[in-house]
Design a protein around this motif. Structure first.
Motif, PDB file in Angstrom:
ATOM      1  N   MET A  17       0.841  -1.194   0.000  1.00  0.00           N
ATOM      2  CA  MET A  17       0.000   0.000   0.000  1.00  0.00           C
ATOM      3  C   MET A  17       0.884   1.253   0.000  1.00  0.00           C
ATOM      4  SD  MET A  17      -2.704   1.126   2.948  1.00  0.00           S
ATOM      5  CE  MET A  17      -4.206   1.926   2.515  1.00  0.00           C
ATOM      6  N   HIS A  18       0.504   2.228  -0.812  1.00  0.00           N
ATOM      7  CA  HIS A  18       1.138   3.543  -0.776  1.00  0.00           C
ATOM      8  C   HIS A  18       0.194   4.464  -0.013  1.00  0.00           C
ATOM      9  CE1 HIS A  18       2.657   7.275  -3.276  1.00  0.00           C
ATOM     10  NE2 HIS A  18       2.721   7.462  -1.983  1.00  0.00           N
ATOM     11  N   GLU A  20       5.006  11.581  -5.030  1.00  0.00           N
ATOM     12  CA  GLU A  20       5.501  10.679  -6.088  1.00  0.00           C
ATOM     13  C   GLU A  20       4.522   9.539  -6.284  1.00  0.00           C
ATOM     14  OE1 GLU A  20       9.523   9.144  -5.539  1.00  0.00           O
ATOM     15  OE2 GLU A  20      10.024  11.139  -4.788  1.00  0.00           O
ATOM     16  N   GLY A  21       4.260   9.168  -7.522  1.00  0.00           N
ATOM     17  CA  GLY A  21       3.351   8.053  -7.790  1.00  0.00           C
ATOM     18  C   GLY A  21       1.934   8.409  -7.393  1.00  0.00           C
ATOM     19  N   ARG A  22       1.157   7.384  -7.150  1.00  0.00           N
ATOM     20  CA  ARG A  22      -0.255   7.606  -6.874  1.00  0.00           C
ATOM     21  C   ARG A  22      -0.622   6.862  -5.594  1.00  0.00           C
ATOM     22  NH1 ARG A  22      -4.772   8.655  -9.904  1.00  0.00           N
ATOM     23  NH2 ARG A  22      -6.591   7.522  -9.164  1.00  0.00           N
ATOM     24  N   PRO A  23      -0.865   7.597  -4.487  1.00  0.00           N
ATOM     25  CA  PRO A  23      -1.206   6.894  -3.245  1.00  0.00           C
ATOM     26  C   PRO A  23      -2.499   6.099  -3.401  1.00  0.00           C
ATOM     27  CG  PRO A  23      -0.768   9.231  -2.836  1.00  0.00           C
ATOM     28  CD  PRO A  23      -0.811   9.058  -4.316  1.00  0.00           C
ATOM     29  N   ALA A  28       9.758   2.869   1.312  1.00  0.00           N
ATOM     30  CA  ALA A  28      10.237   4.124   0.711  1.00  0.00           C
ATOM     31  C   ALA A  28       9.454   5.297   1.309  1.00  0.00           C
ATOM     32  CB  ALA A  28      10.035   4.082  -0.808  1.00  0.00           C
ATOM     33  N   PHE A  29      10.133   6.434   1.409  1.00  0.00           N
ATOM     34  CA  PHE A  29       9.516   7.624   2.009  1.00  0.00           C
ATOM     35  C   PHE A  29       9.693   8.816   1.086  1.00  0.00           C
ATOM     36  CE2 PHE A  29      10.858   4.948   5.484  1.00  0.00           C
ATOM     37  CZ  PHE A  29       9.817   5.024   6.399  1.00  0.00           C
ATOM     38  N   SER A  30       8.720   9.731   1.116  1.00  0.00           N
ATOM     39  CA  SER A  30       8.983  11.044   0.529  1.00  0.00           C
ATOM     40  C   SER A  30       8.245  12.097   1.342  1.00  0.00           C
ATOM     41  CB  SER A  30       8.589  11.091  -0.949  1.00  0.00           C
ATOM     42  OG  SER A  30       7.236  10.799  -1.087  1.00  0.00           O
ATOM     43  N   VAL A  31       8.842  13.269   1.401  1.00  0.00           N
ATOM     44  CA  VAL A  31       8.228  14.390   2.118  1.00  0.00           C
ATOM     45  C   VAL A  31       8.134  15.545   1.140  1.00  0.00           C
ATOM     46  CG1 VAL A  31       8.418  15.961   4.081  1.00  0.00           C
ATOM     47  CG2 VAL A  31       9.292  13.629   4.277  1.00  0.00           C
ATOM     48  N   VAL A  32       6.921  16.036   0.947  1.00  0.00           N
ATOM     49  CA  VAL A  32       6.699  17.134  -0.002  1.00  0.00           C
ATOM     50  C   VAL A  32       5.869  18.205   0.686  1.00  0.00           C
ATOM     51  CG1 VAL A  32       6.878  15.685  -2.076  1.00  0.00           C
ATOM     52  CG2 VAL A  32       4.660  15.953  -0.948  1.00  0.00           C
ATOM     53  N   CYS A  33       5.740  19.352   0.034  1.00  0.00           N
ATOM     54  CA  CYS A  33       5.008  20.451   0.664  1.00  0.00           C
ATOM     55  C   CYS A  33       3.661  20.692  -0.002  1.00  0.00           C
ATOM     56  CB  CYS A  33       5.849  21.720   0.646  1.00  0.00           C
ATOM     57  SG  CYS A  33       7.364  21.463   1.569  1.00  0.00           S
ATOM     58  N   SER A  34       3.372  19.927  -1.032  1.00  0.00           N
ATOM     59  CA  SER A  34       2.079  20.080  -1.683  1.00  0.00           C
ATOM     60  C   SER A  34       1.624  18.706  -2.149  1.00  0.00           C
ATOM     61  CB  SER A  34       2.243  21.033  -2.872  1.00  0.00           C
ATOM     62  OG  SER A  34       1.084  20.967  -3.657  1.00  0.00           O
ATOM     63  N   SER A  35       0.323  18.448  -2.047  1.00  0.00           N
ATOM     64  CA  SER A  35      -0.169  17.095  -2.365  1.00  0.00           C
ATOM     65  C   SER A  35       0.049  16.742  -3.828  1.00  0.00           C
ATOM     66  CB  SER A  35      -1.637  16.964  -1.984  1.00  0.00           C
ATOM     67  OG  SER A  35      -2.343  18.111  -2.355  1.00  0.00           O
ATOM     68  N   ASP A  36       0.133  17.748  -4.720  1.00  0.00           N
ATOM     69  CA  ASP A  36       0.339  17.394  -6.140  1.00  0.00           C
ATOM     70  C   ASP A  36       1.804  17.050  -6.439  1.00  0.00           C
ATOM     71  OD1 ASP A  36       1.405  19.901  -6.099  1.00  0.00           O
ATOM     72  OD2 ASP A  36      -0.214  20.849  -7.248  1.00  0.00           O
ATOM     73  N   GLN A  37       2.672  17.173  -5.411  1.00  0.00           N
ATOM     74  CA  GLN A  37       4.082  16.759  -5.614  1.00  0.00           C
ATOM     75  C   GLN A  37       4.343  15.327  -5.148  1.00  0.00           C
ATOM     76  OE1 GLN A  37       6.023  19.688  -3.197  1.00  0.00           O
ATOM     77  NE2 GLN A  37       5.968  21.277  -4.770  1.00  0.00           N
ATOM     78  N   SER A  80       4.098   8.781   1.772  1.00  0.00           N
ATOM     79  CA  SER A  80       4.326  10.150   1.308  1.00  0.00           C
ATOM     80  C   SER A  80       3.711  11.102   2.321  1.00  0.00           C
ATOM     81  CB  SER A  80       3.649  10.390  -0.044  1.00  0.00           C
ATOM     82  OG  SER A  80       4.172   9.519  -1.010  1.00  0.00           O
ATOM     83  N   VAL A  81       4.520  12.009   2.822  1.00  0.00           N
ATOM     84  CA  VAL A  81       4.023  12.971   3.814  1.00  0.00           C
ATOM     85  C   VAL A  81       3.991  14.360   3.195  1.00  0.00           C
ATOM     86  CG1 VAL A  81       4.459  14.045   6.065  1.00  0.00           C
ATOM     87  CG2 VAL A  81       4.965  11.612   5.733  1.00  0.00           C
TER      88      VAL A  81
END
Ligand SMILES: NC(=O)C1=CN([C@@H]2O[C@H](COP(=O)(O)OP(=O)(O)OC[C@H]3O[C@@H](n4cnc5c(N)ncnc54)[C@H](OP(=O)(O)O)[C@@H]3O)[C@@H](O)[C@H]2O)C=CC1
Ligand SMILES: O=C([O-])CC(=O)C(=O)O
Length: 273
Positions: free
Chosen positions: A1-2, A67-70, A56-65, A31-32
């Motif tokens: 699950m993403h 990675e991939g599709r949760p 795998a982890f990613s931290v972004v500041c906007s939901s459209d950034q 993805s946070v």
């Protein structure tokens, strides 16, 4: 699950502590979405404390950034984050659990979220949060003529930083004080971090303007207490829940985190309950 998470405060971090054992396997990706100033501290905290949660982890500041599709995104950041992030995710076809349910007290936001979910063929999921019994209320609503009266009672410290401070001396009261009586719409708007459950009852039941709300500061409260009664032609019932506050935020009952966890388990496992 993403899994996507909007917010990295009390609910999000407690949820991440519980996830590995609850799911029995790591997420494919986490993805946070954090506030820009928080991104680096969030990355460090993920690496230090939560490496077992996901591959795998990613931290972004906007939901459209992201990675991939949760597969699923959980908003646990506050009312402002609902309007900034959730409509775009729904339009993109991504299901979102919105914990800050009171954001829907603003008619424009409620309409926008529903329109976005329809356009994206996605689901806007409103968890029960700090209360229970919402399933029966939502079922009874269809038969019509449902009445709901809700009383939220918390220790004075949980009302700090809210308009309750203008009505009550929170540091000195020795007995219970009612500082608000009104509709769920008024309560959810004026107390965005404390009256989301009033919004949940309104949406499951007779609506924001027909749901009666009373808010109380009580030094003797055994925790964050939620009481409500439902009357309808098919069934009547009353609920009282004494919730333990979260260690990280006295305003938020810890059971809210478990309610979010339930939404994720229902999504990830073979049984939905
Ligand atoms: N449905 C229910 O029963 C309940 C709902 N709630 C809702 O859940 C929300 C979160 O609760 P809790 O975790 O305890 O609160 P916290 O304040 O501990 O955490 C919220 C986090 O979200 C961050 N944040 C705020 N705005 C944004 C944004 N636009 N984008 C990304 N991150 C953002 C905050 O950052 P910063 O601190 O930098 O602002 C903070 O780290 C509450 O505000 C309330 O609306 C809470 C309890 C029960
Ligand atoms: O967590 C709780 O007890 C309820 C709460 O804060 C809310 O409804 O916003």
């Amino acid at each position: 699950m993403h899994l996507g998470l909007i917010g990295f405060g009390n609910i999000a971090t407690t949820l991440l502590e519980l996830l590995p054992e609850a799911l029995g396997r790591p997420l494919e990706r986490l993805s946070v979405v954090s506030m820009p100033a928080d991104a680096e501290p969030v990355r460090s905290r993920l690496a230090r404390d939560f490496s077992a949660v996901a591959r795998a982890f990613s931290v972004v500041c906007s939901s459209d950034q992201m990675e991939g599709r949760p597969d699923l995104v959980v908003e646990c950041a506050g009312h402002g984050a609902v309007s900034s992030h959730v409509p775009g995710l729904l339009r993109a076809g991504i299901d979102v659990v919105v914990v800050s349910v009171g954001a829907l007290a603003e008619p424009r936001i409620e309409a926008e979220l529903k329109e976005a979910a329809r356009a994206g063929n996605a689901r806007l999921i409103l968890p029960a949060g700090a209360i229970g019994g919402v399933d029966l209320l939502s079922a009874l609503k269809v038969a019509g003529d449902v009445k709901v009266s809700y009383r939220g009672i918390k220790p004075p410290a949980a009302w700090a930083g809210t308009p309750a401070e203008r009505a009550v001396d929170l540091e000195r009261i020795r007995t219970a004080h009612v500082f608000f009586s009104g509709t769920a719409r008024e309560a959810a708007s004026a107390y965005p971090r404390n009256a989301n459950v009033a919004a949940t009852l309104a949406l499951a039941g007779p609506g924001f303007d027909a749901t009666e709300v009373t808010l109380v500061a009580d030094p003797s409260a055994p925790g964050n207490v939620h009481e409500y009664s439902v009357a309808s032609p098919l069934a009547s019932y009353a609920v009282r829940i004494e919730n333990r506050p979260s260690a990280g935020n006295a305003k938020t009952s810890v059971s809210t985190v478990y309610s979010v966890l339930r939404e994720i388990r229902n999504r990830a496992g073979p049984l939905v309950i």
